[in-house]
Design a protein around this motif. Structure first.
Motif, PDB file in Angstrom:
ATOM      1  N   ALA B 160     128.531  38.763  24.187  1.00  0.00           N
ATOM      2  CA  ALA B 160     128.371  39.502  25.442  1.00  0.00           C
ATOM      3  C   ALA B 160     126.965  40.070  25.588  1.00  0.00           C
ATOM      4  N   ARG B 161     126.093  39.825  24.621  1.00  0.00           N
ATOM      5  CA  ARG B 161     124.723  40.343  24.694  1.00  0.00           C
ATOM      6  C   ARG B 161     123.924  39.601  25.762  1.00  0.00           C
ATOM      7  N   GLU B 162     123.234  40.344  26.627  1.00  0.00           N
ATOM      8  CA  GLU B 162     122.343  39.723  27.616  1.00  0.00           C
ATOM      9  C   GLU B 162     121.026  39.374  26.929  1.00  0.00           C
ATOM     10  N   PRO B 163     120.281  38.398  27.476  1.00  0.00           N
ATOM     11  CA  PRO B 163     119.052  37.955  26.804  1.00  0.00           C
ATOM     12  C   PRO B 163     118.024  39.073  26.592  1.00  0.00           C
ATOM     13  N   ASP B 164     118.022  40.096  27.457  1.00  0.00           N
ATOM     14  CA  ASP B 164     117.026  41.166  27.281  1.00  0.00           C
ATOM     15  C   ASP B 164     117.568  42.308  26.425  1.00  0.00           C
ATOM     16  N   GLU B 165     118.751  42.134  25.874  1.00  0.00           N
ATOM     17  CA  GLU B 165     119.352  43.209  25.078  1.00  0.00           C
ATOM     18  C   GLU B 165     119.209  42.941  23.585  1.00  0.00           C
ATOM     19  N   MET B 166     119.116  44.053  22.882  1.00  0.00           N
ATOM     20  CA  MET B 166     119.042  43.969  21.432  1.00  0.00           C
ATOM     21  C   MET B 166     120.195  44.792  20.863  1.00  0.00           C
ATOM     22  N   ILE B 167     120.783  44.312  19.795  1.00  0.00           N
ATOM     23  CA  ILE B 167     121.780  45.136  19.101  1.00  0.00           C
ATOM     24  C   ILE B 167     121.014  46.200  18.320  1.00  0.00           C
ATOM     25  N   VAL B 168     121.387  47.463  18.496  1.00  0.00           N
ATOM     26  CA  VAL B 168     120.714  48.513  17.725  1.00  0.00           C
ATOM     27  C   VAL B 168     121.596  49.066  16.608  1.00  0.00           C
ATOM     28  N   ALA B 169     122.911  48.970  16.771  1.00  0.00           N
ATOM     29  CA  ALA B 169     123.785  49.495  15.716  1.00  0.00           C
ATOM     30  C   ALA B 169     125.192  48.930  15.864  1.00  0.00           C
ATOM     31  N   VAL B 170     125.916  49.016  14.770  1.00  0.00           N
ATOM     32  CA  VAL B 170     127.350  48.714  14.790  1.00  0.00           C
ATOM     33  C   VAL B 170     128.051  49.978  14.305  1.00  0.00           C
ATOM     34  N   PHE B 171     129.031  50.449  15.081  1.00  0.00           N
ATOM     35  CA  PHE B 171     129.768  51.654  14.700  1.00  0.00           C
ATOM     36  C   PHE B 171     131.194  51.282  14.289  1.00  0.00           C
ATOM     37  N   TYR B 172     131.538  51.645  13.055  1.00  0.00           N
ATOM     38  CA  TYR B 172     132.893  51.395  12.560  1.00  0.00           C
ATOM     39  C   TYR B 172     133.640  52.729  12.547  1.00  0.00           C
ATOM     40  N   PRO B 173     134.648  52.908  13.415  1.00  0.00           N
ATOM     41  CA  PRO B 173     135.393  54.174  13.380  1.00  0.00           C
ATOM     42  C   PRO B 173     136.171  54.301  12.072  1.00  0.00           C
ATOM     43  N   ARG B 174     136.272  55.526  11.574  1.00  0.00           N
ATOM     44  CA  ARG B 174     136.996  55.720  10.315  1.00  0.00           C
ATOM     45  C   ARG B 174     138.485  55.407  10.532  1.00  0.00           C
ATOM     46  N   PRO B 175     139.047  54.541   9.722  1.00  0.00           N
ATOM     47  CA  PRO B 175     140.449  54.173   9.930  1.00  0.00           C
ATOM     48  C   PRO B 175     141.368  55.391   9.766  1.00  0.00           C
ATOM     49  N   ALA B 176     142.385  55.482  10.629  1.00  0.00           N
ATOM     50  CA  ALA B 176     143.372  56.557  10.512  1.00  0.00           C
ATOM     51  C   ALA B 176     144.149  56.379   9.209  1.00  0.00           C
ATOM     52  N   PRO B 177     144.761  57.475   8.724  1.00  0.00           N
ATOM     53  CA  PRO B 177     145.542  57.362   7.493  1.00  0.00           C
ATOM     54  C   PRO B 177     146.639  56.308   7.653  1.00  0.00           C
ATOM     55  N   GLY B 178     146.887  55.586   6.573  1.00  0.00           N
ATOM     56  CA  GLY B 178     147.940  54.574   6.619  1.00  0.00           C
ATOM     57  C   GLY B 178     147.411  53.162   6.804  1.00  0.00           C
ATOM     58  N   TRP B 179     146.158  53.032   7.259  1.00  0.00           N
ATOM     59  CA  TRP B 179     145.596  51.682   7.413  1.00  0.00           C
ATOM     60  C   TRP B 179     145.249  51.098   6.047  1.00  0.00           C
ATOM     61  N   LEU B 180     145.671  49.883   5.842  1.00  0.00           N
ATOM     62  CA  LEU B 180     145.321  49.144   4.626  1.00  0.00           C
ATOM     63  C   LEU B 180     144.484  47.948   5.055  1.00  0.00           C
ATOM     64  N   PHE B 181     143.549  47.529   4.204  1.00  0.00           N
ATOM     65  CA  PHE B 181     142.705  46.393   4.559  1.00  0.00           C
ATOM     66  C   PHE B 181     142.623  45.386   3.430  1.00  0.00           C
ATOM     67  N   GLY B 182     142.486  44.148   3.813  1.00  0.00           N
ATOM     68  CA  GLY B 182     142.329  43.108   2.805  1.00  0.00           C
ATOM     69  C   GLY B 182     141.458  41.981   3.326  1.00  0.00           C
ATOM     70  N   PHE B 183     140.781  41.321   2.392  1.00  0.00           N
ATOM     71  CA  PHE B 183     139.884  40.222   2.751  1.00  0.00           C
ATOM     72  C   PHE B 183     140.169  39.035   1.848  1.00  0.00           C
ATOM     73  N   ASP B 184     140.104  37.858   2.417  1.00  0.00           N
ATOM     74  CA  ASP B 184     140.250  36.657   1.590  1.00  0.00           C
ATOM     75  C   ASP B 184     139.592  35.494   2.330  1.00  0.00           C
ATOM     76  N   GLU B 185     139.021  34.586   1.578  1.00  0.00           N
ATOM     77  CA  GLU B 185     138.527  33.373   2.204  1.00  0.00           C
ATOM     78  C   GLU B 185     138.591  32.232   1.208  1.00  0.00           C
ATOM     79  N   VAL B 186     138.605  31.014   1.751  1.00  0.00           N
ATOM     80  CA  VAL B 186     138.530  29.830   0.905  1.00  0.00           C
ATOM     81  C   VAL B 186     137.194  29.166   1.205  1.00  0.00           C
TER      82      VAL B 186
END
Ligand SMILES: Cc1cc2nc3c(=O)[nH]c(=O)nc-3n(C[C@H](O)[C@H](O)[C@H](O)COP(=O)(O)OP(=O)(O)OC[C@H]3O[C@@H](n4cnc5c(N)ncnc54)[C@H](O)[C@@H]3O)c2cc1C
Ligand code: FES
Ligand code: FES
Lengths: 168, 292
Positions: B160-186
């Motif tokens: 969704a970035r327009e050609p004249d736009e630059m990404i300046v930051a990525v904000f990750y909201p702190r997960p609420a209690p109870g969220w579990l996360f996992g990662f896997d790849e082949v």
């Protein structure tokens, strides 16, 4: 196709290379490893794929290993660059060099400078990497000769020697 | 020298960078870590008239952690973020995923903003951003705006970035209690682009699934949530084997697989089921730890 070299953008840089300050004017599209090899004669860093996959061009910039083919010399302005020549002269690779020699961890030597610098960064960060971690960390460095086994052996031995030296 | 000729600018401030970008928008590329752009230049798959090197713009590589979340400047090197999140339970997804991004020497230079901007369908960072409900902050001479990661990735290398736009930051909201996360790849080797991968988040309360974000990458033309599989799990017990099997079957059947690449469509589809099945078993173990 004709290239109008008059249009070649050039950039002035002042860079420390193996402890020496070097001032130069470089074409903007010249890679850092090309500059080190072709202009400064530091041919210990090699050029393999020139698109980031083989690791033969590994050099240390501001304390971290990176691909010399994916950084432009122009970007090294103000940076502290260490090549295999500087790292060897400093003595910081001595244990790894000895282990590579003893375990026949090189044949043609094309990959060796990259292997040594990458392994040294791993050993500086992790006290006790096992074979699995060593393999993971060297996965970005291709060797077309040894089959890797002897390289992993050598790094493992150097890691163990480092641990004993640090008394643990 | 392999790249085609280009003009080079190394702006010293964000404003200067944005003015250059506005001026040259369609003929310019931002040079961040260069770990994807430099190969493209060397192979002449890209030949922009201008390179705007933002490595000298101060303040773009700052990581800020507050109670609300983690704000990661676009020029934060992948390994710098990894060092920051290494032992942080809230950011375990990032800590698990980033080591799979290429190799140490590439992560020392490659940036989070660059990964998100490039939108490679097999990249880990975009999938993490969706699974963590992150927000992408964009700047241009016209001002700043925020786009949720869930709306940012539009297709193959398309955002969704327009050609004249630059990404300046990525904000990750702190997960609420109870969220579990996992990662896997082949992947064929550590550091190679994945053949298929999964960034999974699940909110579990007293062993029941309350919410889920199952994001597959290296499968479709962009990181994709398996909504039907999520729905099959919500309201069920994490140990409910039948519900889990239904979710895996739904993910496998429903996911759009982009043909081409390193392996066949049917194999990728199979991996989708395998990755989810393994991850759900891990969630059961994790959910049990917390509540039992
Ligand atoms: C051998 C190899 C293996 C790799 N394996 C993986 C892997 O397994 N997983 C993975 O995810 N990646 C992998 N990569 C890619 C690597 O992670 C790159 O670092 C990343 O994709 C791009 O980040 P960069 O900072 O290097 O961006 P660059 O290469 O500098 O830029 C990439 C693109 O994004 C644009 N861009 C960059 N920053 C911004 C910004 N702030 N705002 C707007 N546009 C911007 C640039 O103009 C360019 O078009 C690999 C690379 C190599 C060479
Ligand atoms: S020459 Fe740089 S990685 Fe191959
Ligand atoms: S020793 Fe020849 S490539 Fe490794």
């Amino acid at each position: 196709m004709t290239v109008d070299f008059a249009q070649e953008a050039r950039v002035r840089i002042e860079t420390r290379v193996n402890g020496r300050t070097i001032r130069a004017e470089v074409p903007a599209r010249l890679s850092l490893v090309e500059w080190l090899r072709d202009e400064l004669g530091l041919t210990g860093s090699h050029v393999g794929c020139e698109h980031g996959v083989c690791g033969a061009c590994t050099i240390v910039v501001d304390g971290s290993c990176l691909r010399g083919c994916l950084m432009f010399a122009a970007q090294a302005d103000g940076c502290d660059v260490e090549t295999i020549e500087g790292a060897v002269a400093s003595g910081r690779l001595a244990a790894l060099q000895e282990a590579f020699y003893r375990h026949a961890a090189l044949q043609c030597g094309f990959c060796t400078s990259g292997m040594l610098l990458t392994a040294a960064e791993l050993l500086a960060r992790e006290r006790n990497p096992g074979r699995q971690r060593i393999r993971e960390e060297l996965s970005g460095n291709y060797c077309r000769c040894t089959g890797y086994q002897s390289i992993v052996d050598a790094v493992e031995v150097a890691a163990r020697a480092q641990q004993e030296e640090n008394g643990s | 020298m392999k790249p085609a000729l280009f003009s080079y600018a190394a702006p010293r401030s964000l404003d200067e960078a944005l003015v250059l970008l506005a001026e040259h928008a369609d003929d310019a590329q931002i040079l961040a870590g260069g770990q994807s752009l430099a190969p493209m230049l060397n192979l002449r798959l890209a030949a922009p008239d201008w390179l705007i090197d933002v490595n000298r713009v101060p303040g773009l590589d700052v990581i800020e952690e507050t109670a609300e979340g983690l704000r990661v400047g676009a020029m934060t090197r992948q390994n710098a973020l990894l060092d920051h999140v290494a032992d942080a339970p809230d950011w375990s997804l990032l800590a698990q995923a980033i080591p799979h991004v290429a190799h140490r020497g590439i992560r020392n230079r490659g940036t989070i903003g660059g990964s998100v901007a490039l939108a490679d369908p097999a990249a880990e960072a975009p999938a993490c951003a969706i699974a963590l409900d992150a927000v992408i902050r964009l700047a241009s001479v016209r001002g700043e705006r925020e786009v949720p990661a869930s709306d940012f990735f539009l297709g193959l290398y398309e955002t969704a970035r327009e050609p004249d736009e630059m990404i300046v930051a990525v904000f990750y909201p702190r997960p609420a209690p109870g969220w579990l996360f996992g990662f896997d790849e082949v992947a064929r080797r550590r550091g190679d682009y994945a053949l298929a991968g999964l960034c999974a988040g699940m909110r579990v309360e007293e062993a029941f699934v309350r919410d889920a974000r199952l994001v597959f990458f290296a499968v479709g033309d962009r990181p994709t949530r398996a909504r039907v599989a999520e729905d099959a799990l919500i309201g069920r017990n994490v140990a409910d084997i039948a519900a889990r099997a239904a979710a895996c079957a739904a993910a496998r059947a429903g996911i759009e697989v982009m043909p081409g690449g390193d392996c066949g469509v049917e194999y990728k589809r199979r991996l989708v089921g395998v990755l989810l099945e393994r991850q759900l078993a891990r969630f059961e173990a994790m959910g049990g730890d917390r509540d039992g």
